[in-house]
Design a protein around this motif. Structure first.
Motif, PDB file in Angstrom:
ATOM      1  N   ASP A 165      57.294  47.819  72.234  1.00  0.00           N
ATOM      2  CA  ASP A 165      57.196  46.915  73.532  1.00  0.00           C
ATOM      3  C   ASP A 165      57.412  47.324  74.600  1.00  0.00           C
ATOM      4  N   MET A 182      53.837  48.443  75.858  1.00  0.00           N
ATOM      5  CA  MET A 182      53.102  47.086  76.305  1.00  0.00           C
ATOM      6  C   MET A 182      53.545  47.083  77.788  1.00  0.00           C
ATOM      7  N   SER A 183      54.740  47.569  77.989  1.00  0.00           N
ATOM      8  CA  SER A 183      55.190  47.404  79.620  1.00  0.00           C
ATOM      9  C   SER A 183      54.290  48.305  80.322  1.00  0.00           C
ATOM     10  N   TYR A 223      51.193  46.324  80.720  1.00  0.00           N
ATOM     11  CA  TYR A 223      51.426  45.066  81.750  1.00  0.00           C
ATOM     12  C   TYR A 223      51.655  45.647  83.200  1.00  0.00           C
ATOM     13  N   GLN A 244      50.895  54.882  74.574  1.00  0.00           N
ATOM     14  CA  GLN A 244      50.791  54.813  75.987  1.00  0.00           C
ATOM     15  C   GLN A 244      49.830  55.493  76.602  1.00  0.00           C
TER      16      GLN A 244
END
Length: 239
Positions: A27, A31-32, A35, A77
């Motif tokens: 996360d 995901m960061s 975003y 990533q």
């Protein structure tokens, strides 16, 4: 605000913690980043973005070699970063920094050892240093040299390229501890729980960075000396 440059260094960088919380690690690291890239795309898609990956990530073509959840998170990533660059024509540079050392707070092996020695100097711990493997090898780079590399890449790095940030020199944990022994008056006893040899990652060469005019400038011994002095002057944050 519409930034022209973005250096993304935030993340969960502990292999140990990634085993404890693999979903949280994904996360934070995957995901960061997604975003963040999407937010930048909406306000200024031409912003030059530098994504700090890790030398511990692997070739995504062969995920059967994934060593731990942290590596997985940084590998994914990179995939997301490459995808946003291609799909949305964004200006993204990816880096793979190696083991960073030097003054400052860190959960890396260098800081852990220096911090423990300082505790010994203050009689807050027994003079026994237990390490997993003295023969394990790493490519250690001073964090200040890494910051210089980030600046050069933000100015000169080519979008879509992946740059190794390292010295190209592998050193053992034993070499590190031997230098620390010379930097302290503590009669240090070292115990290893394993004697296997080898490295977590293959030796890399920062050739593409050299072509841009970068090279490491801080000697290994100086990095260690500055690290232990940092903890001596900041004992309240000893690990």
């Amino acid at each position: 605000m519409k930034p022209d440059y973005l250096l993304h260094l935030a993340g969960q960088n502990s292999v140990v913690d990634s085993w404890k919380d693999p979903i949280g690690t994904l996360d934070i690291n995957l995901m960061s980043a997604a975003y963040l890239l999407e937010a930048i795309r909406k306000v200024n898609s031409s912003c030059k973005i530098l994504i700090a990956g890790s030398a511990l990530q692997i070739d995504p073509v062969n995920l059967s070699n994934i060593p731990h959840p942290y590596s997985l998170s940084k590998t994914l990533q990179e995939i997301v970063s490459v995808a946003w660059k291609k799909l949305f024509k964004m200006n993204i540079v990816i880096t793979k920094p190696t083991n960073l050392i030097g003054p400052g707070c860190s959960n890396g092996i260098n800081s852990i050892i220096a911090s423990k020695i300082v505790k010994m100097e203050r009689n807050e711990a027994d003079p026994i240093l237990i390490v997993n493997n003295l023969n394990a090898t790493r490519d250690f780079l001073d964090v200040r040299d890494a910051v210089n590399a980030y600046e050069i890449l933000l100015n000169k790095g080519e979008s879509g390229e992946v740059y190794d940030i390292c010295t190209g020199i592998s050193r053992t944990i034993r070499e590190m501890i031997d230098i620390y022994k010379n930097l302290t008056d503590v009669n240090l006893e070292v115990k290893a729980t394993s004697n296997q040899s080898g490295s977590e990652v293959e030796t890399r060469k920062p050739s593409k960075l050299f072509e841009l005019g970068w090279k490491p400038s801080i000697p290994f011994e100086a990095s260690l000396r500055d690290t232990i002095e940092f903890f001596r002057t900041n004992p309240e944050i000893c690990i």
